[in-house]
Design a protein around this motif. Structure first.
Motif, PDB file in Angstrom:
ATOM      1  N   PHE A  32       0.853  -1.192   0.000  1.00 30.99           N
ATOM      2  CA  PHE A  32       0.000   0.000   0.000  1.00 30.99           C
ATOM      3  C   PHE A  32       0.894   1.249   0.000  1.00 30.99           C
ATOM      4  O   PHE A  32       2.096   1.151   0.246  1.00 30.99           O
ATOM      5  CB  PHE A  32      -0.914   0.018   1.233  1.00 30.99           C
ATOM      6  CG  PHE A  32      -1.920  -1.105   1.260  1.00 30.99           C
ATOM      7  CD1 PHE A  32      -1.743  -2.186   2.114  1.00 30.99           C
ATOM      8  CD2 PHE A  32      -3.022  -1.098   0.423  1.00 30.99           C
ATOM      9  CE1 PHE A  32      -2.650  -3.239   2.139  1.00 30.99           C
ATOM     10  CE2 PHE A  32      -3.940  -2.139   0.440  1.00 30.99           C
ATOM     11  CZ  PHE A  32      -3.747  -3.208   1.296  1.00 30.99           C
ATOM     12  N   PRO A  37      -1.438   2.604   7.400  1.00 34.87           N
ATOM     13  CA  PRO A  37      -1.286   1.659   8.509  1.00 34.87           C
ATOM     14  C   PRO A  37      -0.272   0.544   8.239  1.00 34.87           C
ATOM     15  O   PRO A  37       0.552   0.229   9.088  1.00 34.87           O
ATOM     16  CB  PRO A  37      -2.686   1.068   8.656  1.00 34.87           C
ATOM     17  CG  PRO A  37      -3.593   2.024   8.011  1.00 34.87           C
ATOM     18  CD  PRO A  37      -2.807   2.723   6.947  1.00 34.87           C
ATOM     19  N   THR A  38      -0.296  -0.011   7.043  1.00 29.35           N
ATOM     20  CA  THR A  38       0.619  -1.128   6.748  1.00 29.35           C
ATOM     21  C   THR A  38       2.049  -0.607   6.710  1.00 29.35           C
ATOM     22  O   THR A  38       2.967  -1.225   7.246  1.00 29.35           O
ATOM     23  CB  THR A  38       0.244  -1.782   5.407  1.00 29.35           C
ATOM     24  OG1 THR A  38      -1.169  -1.999   5.368  1.00 29.35           O
ATOM     25  CG2 THR A  38       0.972  -3.094   5.198  1.00 29.35           C
ATOM     26  N   HIS A  89      -1.669  -7.790   5.633  1.00 28.78           N
ATOM     27  CA  HIS A  89      -2.626  -8.028   6.705  1.00 28.78           C
ATOM     28  C   HIS A  89      -3.693  -9.042   6.268  1.00 28.78           C
ATOM     29  O   HIS A  89      -3.368  -9.987   5.518  1.00 28.78           O
ATOM     30  CB  HIS A  89      -3.239  -6.692   7.129  1.00 28.78           C
ATOM     31  CG  HIS A  89      -3.882  -5.932   5.995  1.00 28.78           C
ATOM     32  ND1 HIS A  89      -4.416  -6.534   4.870  1.00 28.78           N
ATOM     33  CD2 HIS A  89      -4.066  -4.612   5.830  1.00 28.78           C
ATOM     34  CE1 HIS A  89      -4.929  -5.608   4.081  1.00 28.78           C
ATOM     35  NE2 HIS A  89      -4.737  -4.427   4.622  1.00 28.78           N
ATOM     36  N   SER A 157      -8.795  -4.938   0.894  1.00 27.73           N
ATOM     37  CA  SER A 157      -8.058  -4.177   1.917  1.00 27.73           C
ATOM     38  C   SER A 157      -8.860  -4.189   3.212  1.00 27.73           C
ATOM     39  O   SER A 157     -10.066  -4.474   3.225  1.00 27.73           O
ATOM     40  CB  SER A 157      -7.859  -2.736   1.441  1.00 27.73           C
ATOM     41  OG  SER A 157      -9.128  -2.097   1.322  1.00 27.73           O
ATOM     42  N   ALA A 158      -8.210  -3.843   4.301  1.00 24.77           N
ATOM     43  CA  ALA A 158      -8.887  -3.855   5.604  1.00 24.77           C
ATOM     44  C   ALA A 158     -10.047  -2.865   5.605  1.00 24.77           C
ATOM     45  O   ALA A 158     -11.139  -3.150   6.096  1.00 24.77           O
ATOM     46  CB  ALA A 158      -7.885  -3.501   6.705  1.00 24.77           C
ATOM     47  N   SER A 159      -9.814  -1.713   5.015  1.00 31.62           N
ATOM     48  CA  SER A 159     -10.855  -0.661   4.984  1.00 31.62           C
ATOM     49  C   SER A 159     -12.023  -1.094   4.106  1.00 31.62           C
ATOM     50  O   SER A 159     -13.166  -0.760   4.364  1.00 31.62           O
ATOM     51  CB  SER A 159     -10.248   0.643   4.477  1.00 31.62           C
ATOM     52  OG  SER A 159      -9.362   0.388   3.395  1.00 31.62           O
ATOM     53  N   GLY A 183      -4.000   3.284  -0.877  1.00 35.51           N
ATOM     54  CA  GLY A 183      -3.769   3.053   0.546  1.00 35.51           C
ATOM     55  C   GLY A 183      -4.634   4.021   1.327  1.00 35.51           C
ATOM     56  O   GLY A 183      -5.171   4.987   0.767  1.00 35.51           O
ATOM     57  N   THR A 184      -4.754   3.810   2.653  1.00 40.64           N
ATOM     58  CA  THR A 184      -5.631   4.724   3.378  1.00 40.64           C
ATOM     59  C   THR A 184      -4.910   5.989   3.807  1.00 40.64           C
ATOM     60  O   THR A 184      -5.525   6.864   4.422  1.00 40.64           O
ATOM     61  CB  THR A 184      -6.285   4.018   4.582  1.00 40.64           C
ATOM     62  OG1 THR A 184      -5.300   3.358   5.345  1.00 40.64           O
ATOM     63  CG2 THR A 184      -7.364   3.066   4.101  1.00 40.64           C
ATOM     64  N   ASP A 201     -11.119   2.679   9.138  1.00 44.05           N
ATOM     65  CA  ASP A 201      -9.664   2.580   8.981  1.00 44.05           C
ATOM     66  C   ASP A 201      -9.018   2.182  10.298  1.00 44.05           C
ATOM     67  O   ASP A 201      -9.600   2.329  11.378  1.00 44.05           O
ATOM     68  CB  ASP A 201      -9.088   3.917   8.500  1.00 44.05           C
ATOM     69  CG  ASP A 201      -7.680   3.768   7.939  1.00 44.05           C
ATOM     70  OD1 ASP A 201      -7.035   4.790   7.711  1.00 44.05           O
ATOM     71  OD2 ASP A 201      -7.223   2.612   7.759  1.00 44.05           O
ATOM     72  N   GLN A 202      -7.807   1.702  10.195  1.00 37.47           N
ATOM     73  CA  GLN A 202      -7.107   1.192  11.366  1.00 37.47           C
ATOM     74  C   GLN A 202      -6.675   2.323  12.301  1.00 37.47           C
ATOM     75  O   GLN A 202      -6.338   3.413  11.838  1.00 37.47           O
ATOM     76  CB  GLN A 202      -5.893   0.367  10.930  1.00 37.47           C
ATOM     77  CG  GLN A 202      -6.296  -0.870  10.121  1.00 37.47           C
ATOM     78  CD  GLN A 202      -5.098  -1.591   9.557  1.00 37.47           C
ATOM     79  OE1 GLN A 202      -4.270  -2.110  10.306  1.00 37.47           O
ATOM     80  NE2 GLN A 202      -5.002  -1.647   8.249  1.00 37.47           N
TER      81      GLN A 202
HETATM   82  C1  MLT Z   1      -6.147  -1.114   4.383  1.00 36.97           C
HETATM   83  O1  MLT Z   1      -7.201  -0.490   4.386  1.00 36.97           O
HETATM   84  O2  MLT Z   1      -6.000  -2.274   3.998  1.00 36.97           O
HETATM   85  C2  MLT Z   1      -4.909  -0.439   4.841  1.00 36.97           C
HETATM   86  O3  MLT Z   1      -5.231   0.587   5.694  1.00 36.97           O
HETATM   87  C3  MLT Z   1      -4.230   0.080   3.634  1.00 36.97           C
HETATM   88  C4  MLT Z   1      -2.982   0.828   3.998  1.00 36.97           C
HETATM   89  O4  MLT Z   1      -2.170   0.312   4.796  1.00 36.97           O
HETATM   90  O5  MLT Z   1      -2.856   1.929   3.482  1.00 36.97           O
END
Ligand code: MLT
Length: 328
Positions: A32, A37-38, A89, A157-159, A183-184, A201-202
């Motif tokens: 990302f 976050p990653t 992740h 993605s996690a989001s 990416g976020t 988001d994380q």
């Molecule tokens: C996600 O949503 O998978 C992560 O936040 C992407 C990131 O790390 O930018």
């Protein structure tokens, strides 16, 4: 060479004393964009691992796109010498259910080095969103279906997963319009600017923005409140808000290409586990709401990590199959 000498040489090689690794800078691929976050997890982990890898240079390569699968595939295809690693992740487990033509096989194309952490997520909104509590937030989304958009970091993605799980849990009639980013981190810029309305988001990416008042927060996605965190403890869980069984934390794992030699994998796993015990790393992660995996967590072993991901593949497939209409 005598038998005794041979067994000594073998022992030395296996013990790592004579192991020639690393022999050049190590690259950690983050699938990302930088600053998200990653990326944050990978950079903090690299700092903590270096001293256990002969102070090797560790370079972060942000290879973004397609929800993280482009970067993951880059590592699956990299030379299996231990100098190219992947931090990823739940996308490792979610992508098989979302990509018909996934260019790699999660359980066959990687060596599993261990789980790094578990990170809660937060439901957040642009500063202008006319809501200040979760109840207001949910009512506003319901009243404006088809008019609001959700940002995420691509399919799987996690989001993205959190967004579809939340929409499914609240049973929206119409899925929200979504905008995919690399990416976020870039998505967060647009949320702060008000270009997108909401995101899940994380905490590693939202905590500082919430603290600075640049975005609004409404709830956390964990089963239990984040009572140990001075800021995040003020936000209810989605279960407390009536979304029964809603429970999502984002685990991150470390991977090498399949076929990386066993003594190299052993040294990398030892360096990871030493980093997971590093008080500075644990503190930095905790400040962002993340929980570093403990030595007692069987997921920090390669076997435990792989077994966990295999179970997560099945679990996330069921989630995605159920919430399919919200998966874009
Ligand atoms: C996600 O949503 O998978 C992560 O936040 C992407 C990131 O790390 O930018």
């Amino acid at each position: 060479m005598s038998k005794k000498l041979w067994s000594l040489a073998l022992a030395l090689t296996v013990s790592g004393a004579a192991l020639a690794f690393p022999t050049k800078p190590i690259t950690i691929v983050v699938p990302f964009a930088a600053g998200g976050p990653t990326d944050t997890v990978a950079r903090q982990l690299a700092e903590a691992m270096r001293k256990h890898l002969d102070n090797a240079t560790i370079v972060i390569d942000n290879a973004a796109g397609a929800g993280g699968t482009i970067g993951a595939n880059k590592v699956a295809r990299a030379p299996a010498d231990g100098h190219t690693l992947l931090v990823w992740h739940i996308g490792m487990a979610a992508s098989p259910a979302l990509y018909r033509k996934l260019p790699f096989k999660p359980l066959e194309d990687f060596e599993y080095l261990g789980i790094i952490n578990d990170v809660p997520m937060t439901l957040v909104g642009k500063p202008q969103l006319p809501a200040n509590t979760y109840r207001d937030f949910e009512n506003y989304i319901r009243a404006n279906q088809g008019k609001l958009n959700l940002g995420h970091a691509g399919l799987g993605s996690a989001s993205h997963i959190c967004g579809l799980m939340w929409q499914y849990a609240v049973k929206l009639d119409k899925s929200m319009a979504t905008i995919a980013y690399r990416g976020t981190a870039p998505a967060m810029n647009d949320l702060i600017a008000g270009t997108i309305d909401v995101m899940c988001d994380q905490t590693t990416n939202t905590t500082q923005q919430i603290e600075a008042g640049r975005i609004k927060a409404f709830a956390v996605t964990t089963a239990k409140p984040l009572s140990d965190h001075p800021l995040l403890k003020h936000y209810p869980t989605l279960q407390e808000m009536g979304l029964k069984d809603f429970n999502l934390t984002i685990w991150h794992g470390l991977y090498a290409p399949k076929g990386t030699p066993a003594p190299v994998l052993q040294k990398l796993n030892q360096a990871l586990r030493a980093a997971l015990k590093d008080p500075a790393f644990i503190k930095k992660q905790a400040e962002l709401g993340a929980l570093v995996a403990s030595e007692r967590d069987k997921r920090v072993t390669p076997e435990g990590h792989k077994a966990f991901v295999a179970a997560e593949i099945a679990k996330l497939k069921a989630v995605i199959d159920a919430a399919g209409q919200y998966a874009d």
